[in-house]
Design an enzyme around this catalytic site. Structure first.
Site, PDB file in Angstrom:
ATOM      1  N   CYS A   1       0.815  -1.221   0.000  1.00  0.00           N
ATOM      2  CA  CYS A   1       0.000   0.000   0.000  1.00  0.00           C
ATOM      3  C   CYS A   1       0.845   1.267   0.000  1.00  0.00           C
ATOM      4  O   CYS A   1       0.309   2.364  -0.161  1.00  0.00           O
ATOM      5  CB  CYS A   1      -0.934  -0.007   1.197  1.00  0.00           C
ATOM      6  SG  CYS A   1      -1.913  -1.505   1.286  1.00  0.00           S
TER       7      CYS A   1
ATOM      8  N   ASN B   1     -10.200  -0.415   0.606  1.00  0.00           N
ATOM      9  CA  ASN B   1      -8.743  -0.284   0.567  1.00  0.00           C
ATOM     10  C   ASN B   1      -8.239  -0.782  -0.790  1.00  0.00           C
ATOM     11  O   ASN B   1      -8.394  -1.958  -1.101  1.00  0.00           O
ATOM     12  CB  ASN B   1      -8.177  -1.123   1.727  1.00  0.00           C
ATOM     13  CG  ASN B   1      -6.665  -1.108   1.788  1.00  0.00           C
ATOM     14  OD1 ASN B   1      -5.992  -0.714   0.839  1.00  0.00           O
ATOM     15  ND2 ASN B   1      -6.133  -1.558   2.910  1.00  0.00           N
TER      16      ASN B   1
ATOM     17  N   HIS C   1      -3.235   6.865   2.971  1.00  0.00           N
ATOM     18  CA  HIS C   1      -3.683   5.553   2.520  1.00  0.00           C
ATOM     19  C   HIS C   1      -4.998   5.214   3.222  1.00  0.00           C
ATOM     20  O   HIS C   1      -5.149   5.411   4.419  1.00  0.00           O
ATOM     21  CB  HIS C   1      -2.613   4.500   2.824  1.00  0.00           C
ATOM     22  CG  HIS C   1      -3.093   3.114   2.591  1.00  0.00           C
ATOM     23  ND1 HIS C   1      -3.693   2.738   1.408  1.00  0.00           N
ATOM     24  CD2 HIS C   1      -3.103   2.007   3.388  1.00  0.00           C
ATOM     25  CE1 HIS C   1      -4.042   1.475   1.482  1.00  0.00           C
ATOM     26  NE2 HIS C   1      -3.701   1.006   2.672  1.00  0.00           N
TER      27      HIS C   1
HETATM   28  O1  UT7 Z   1      -3.649  -1.620   3.655  1.00  0.00           O
HETATM   29  C1  UT7 Z   1      -2.815  -2.389   4.427  1.00  0.00           C
HETATM   30  C2  UT7 Z   1      -2.878  -1.963   5.793  1.00  0.00           C
HETATM   31  N1  UT7 Z   1      -3.979  -2.622   6.495  1.00  0.00           N
HETATM   32  C3  UT7 Z   1      -4.511  -2.059   7.529  1.00  0.00           C
HETATM   33  O2  UT7 Z   1      -4.171  -0.962   7.879  1.00  0.00           O
HETATM   34  C4  UT7 Z   1      -5.524  -2.829   8.332  1.00  0.00           C
HETATM   35  C5  UT7 Z   1      -5.353  -2.488   9.781  1.00  0.00           C
HETATM   36  N2  UT7 Z   1      -6.278  -3.245  10.656  1.00  0.00           N
HETATM   37  C6  UT7 Z   1      -7.595  -2.943  10.702  1.00  0.00           C
HETATM   38  O3  UT7 Z   1      -8.081  -2.057  10.025  1.00  0.00           O
HETATM   39  C7  UT7 Z   1      -8.440  -3.717  11.684  1.00  0.00           C
HETATM   40  O4  UT7 Z   1      -7.594  -4.476  12.524  1.00  0.00           O
HETATM   41  C8  UT7 Z   1      -9.470  -4.662  11.003  1.00  0.00           C
HETATM   42  C9  UT7 Z   1     -10.548  -3.829  10.353  1.00  0.00           C
HETATM   43  C10 UT7 Z   1      -8.769  -5.525   9.965  1.00  0.00           C
HETATM   44  C11 UT7 Z   1     -10.140  -5.568  12.026  1.00  0.00           C
HETATM   45  O5  UT7 Z   1     -10.741  -4.787  13.046  1.00  0.00           O
HETATM   46  P1  UT7 Z   1     -10.582  -5.218  14.575  1.00  0.00           P
HETATM   47  O6  UT7 Z   1     -11.341  -4.243  15.379  1.00  0.00           O
HETATM   48  O7  UT7 Z   1      -9.087  -5.334  14.825  1.00  0.00           O
HETATM   49  O8  UT7 Z   1     -11.325  -6.603  14.625  1.00  0.00           O
HETATM   50  P2  UT7 Z   1     -10.757  -8.030  15.051  1.00  0.00           P
HETATM   51  O9  UT7 Z   1      -9.844  -8.556  13.994  1.00  0.00           O
HETATM   52  O10 UT7 Z   1     -10.231  -7.956  16.441  1.00  0.00           O
HETATM   53  O11 UT7 Z   1     -12.068  -8.912  15.047  1.00  0.00           O
HETATM   54  C12 UT7 Z   1     -13.070  -8.684  16.030  1.00  0.00           C
HETATM   55  C13 UT7 Z   1     -14.200  -9.676  15.817  1.00  0.00           C
HETATM   56  C14 UT7 Z   1     -13.721 -11.128  15.747  1.00  0.00           C
HETATM   57  O12 UT7 Z   1     -14.700 -11.905  16.419  1.00  0.00           O
HETATM   58  P3  UT7 Z   1     -14.432 -12.428  17.924  1.00  0.00           P
HETATM   59  O13 UT7 Z   1     -13.169 -13.231  17.853  1.00  0.00           O
HETATM   60  O14 UT7 Z   1     -14.285 -11.191  18.758  1.00  0.00           O
HETATM   61  O15 UT7 Z   1     -15.669 -13.221  18.217  1.00  0.00           O
HETATM   62  C15 UT7 Z   1     -13.750 -11.466  14.289  1.00  0.00           C
HETATM   63  O16 UT7 Z   1     -13.979 -12.834  14.041  1.00  0.00           O
HETATM   64  O17 UT7 Z   1     -14.838  -9.428  14.562  1.00  0.00           O
HETATM   65  C16 UT7 Z   1     -14.945 -10.645  13.818  1.00  0.00           C
HETATM   66  N3  UT7 Z   1     -14.882 -10.323  12.398  1.00  0.00           N
HETATM   67  C17 UT7 Z   1     -15.977 -10.048  11.661  1.00  0.00           C
HETATM   68  N4  UT7 Z   1     -17.288 -10.014  11.978  1.00  0.00           N
HETATM   69  C18 UT7 Z   1     -18.148  -9.665  10.999  1.00  0.00           C
HETATM   70  C19 UT7 Z   1     -13.791 -10.219  11.605  1.00  0.00           C
HETATM   71  N5  UT7 Z   1     -14.155  -9.864  10.366  1.00  0.00           N
HETATM   72  C20 UT7 Z   1     -15.494  -9.757  10.379  1.00  0.00           C
HETATM   73  C21 UT7 Z   1     -16.453  -9.409   9.402  1.00  0.00           C
HETATM   74  N6  UT7 Z   1     -17.756  -9.387   9.764  1.00  0.00           N
HETATM   75  N7  UT7 Z   1     -16.114  -9.095   8.128  1.00  0.00           N
END
Ligand code: UT7
Length: 320
Positions: free
Chosen positions: A111, A277, A247
């Site tokens: 990115c 993204n 980004h």
């Molecule tokens: O461009 C490259 C650079 N990339 C980035 O900058 C990405 C940076 N990271 C992020 O933006 C965030 O970490 C994410 C958006 C990817 C994830 O957000 P988060 O608040 O860190 O969520 P998480 O990964 O901790 O997931 C929380 C919960 C999980 O469930 P449990 O384990 O708490 O029951 C996931 O299984 O959300 C669940 N989950 C979803 N639920 C519904 C993960 N993806 C989804 C989804 N829909 N699509």
């Protein structure tokens, strides 16, 4: 001499997918995606390719700059999703555009790719071996997504953005590119495995893997620090900057950067809401949107910043 952005262009696939559309094919919801990321829709390639999007964005950028393709000395395409391993996207683009006098090569920096391309062209211009260049980010990320992994596939989209850079008296004041390969596995995708008569491997293709929280922490720490450093290096304060074009990975990351720089969100334009993204294409597509809306006035100070796979990050401050 420095580099000046003298034209921008962008291209998106015609097929738009909403969060509700995704919730019909996987276990996710508009509420989760919107509240965790700010993303509402994204465009996915159905007819388009990385090359066709790159060509469209580049033609628009050349037209916007009033530059003929034959005037280009350099073409640098940033992509992690080229249509072919070789020839490069940039060589295909050179041929499509008729940029017969350009040298063309690709950059792979996730990115941050557009910022890496900008920094490279700036070095070419400063050294006197380039006067006009085309740089772009183009991605069809949907082809490297695991559509069974809701934690990654809902985040990304497809598209391309391009800019023409001309040697001039004013323009880029400072740009940097950085990397930390030790953290590379936080966001990765394997290429095809070794497979020859002496070493057999299944021909399975790999898809994108991301440790979202690790990348998130890296971004909110690194981006404001890098922006503060380049601004201090050229004696510009954040208050003097008209727009921060970051980004577009997650609105929460952008809000955190705004807070750390003590700047209002109005100075941070967005296209993640609409496009998701788009990796290397996100900064140039957003720059094109802001440019075509007439929001950039001559003399404005603008910051561009990217971060992502590598891990890599880069930033630039320029006078429009
Ligand atoms: O461009 C490259 C650079 N990339 C980035 O900058 C990405 C940076 N990271 C992020 O933006 C965030 O970490 C994410 C958006 C990817 C994830 O957000 P988060 O608040 O860190 O969520 P998480 O990964 O901790 O997931 C929380 C919960 C999980 O469930 P449990 O384990 O708490 O029951 C996931 O299984 O959300 C669940 N989950 C979803 N639920 C519904 C993960 N993806 C989804 C989804 N829909 N699509």
């Amino acid at each position: 001499m420095t580099g000046r952005i003298c034209g921008t262009g962008s291209a998106l696939p015609h097929f738009r997918v909403t969060n509700d559309d995704l919730s019909k094919i996987m276990d996710t919801s508009d509420e989760w995606i919107r509240s965790r990321t700010g993303i509402e829709t994204r465009y996915l390639a159905t007819e388009e390719t990385t090359t066709s999007l790159a060509v469209e964005a580049s033609r628009k950028a050349l037209e916007n700059a009033g530059v003929d393709a034959a005037e280009l000395d350099v073409i640098i395409a940033a992509t992690v999703t080229p249509d072919k391993l070789f020839p490069t996207l940039s060589c295909e683009l050179q041929s499509e555009l008729g940029a017969v006098n350009a040298t063309a090569f690709d950059i792979s920096a996730g990115c941050s790719g557009f910022l890496f391309a900008l920094n490279t062209v700036q070095a070419y211009i400063e050294s006197g071996c380039c006067r006009k260049a085309l740089i772009l980010g183009a991605e069809v990320l949907s082809k490297i997504m695991d559509w069974g992994d809701r934690s990654t596939c809902v985040l990304f989209g497809d598209g391309a953005g391009a800019a023409v850079i001309c040697a001039d008296e004013t323009g880029i004041l400072k740009c940097v590119q950085r990397s930390d390969g030790a953290k590379g596995m936080a966001l990765h995708c394997y290429n095809r495995p070794v497979n020859n008569p002496y070493k057999k491997n299944p021909a399975d293709l790999d898809y994108t893997h991301m440790n979202g929280q690790e990348v998130y922490k890296f971004a909110v720490r690194t981006v404001p620090k890098t922006i503060s450093e380049i601004l201090a290096a050229v004696d510009v304060t954040p208050d003097e900057v008209s727009y921060f074009i970051l980004h577009q990975a997650n609105i929460r990351i952008i809000e955190s950067v705004a807070k750390r720089l003590h700047q209002p969100m109005e100075k941070f334009p967005l296209n993640l809401t609409e496009c998701g993204n788009i990796s290397a294409a996100s900064v140039p597509t957003l720059l094109d949107k802001v440019n075509r809306r007439g929001l950039l006035k001559k003399g404005d100070k603008i910051v561009l910043a990217g971060f992502g796979a590598g891990l890599t990050w880069g930033a630039a401050v320029l006078t429009w």
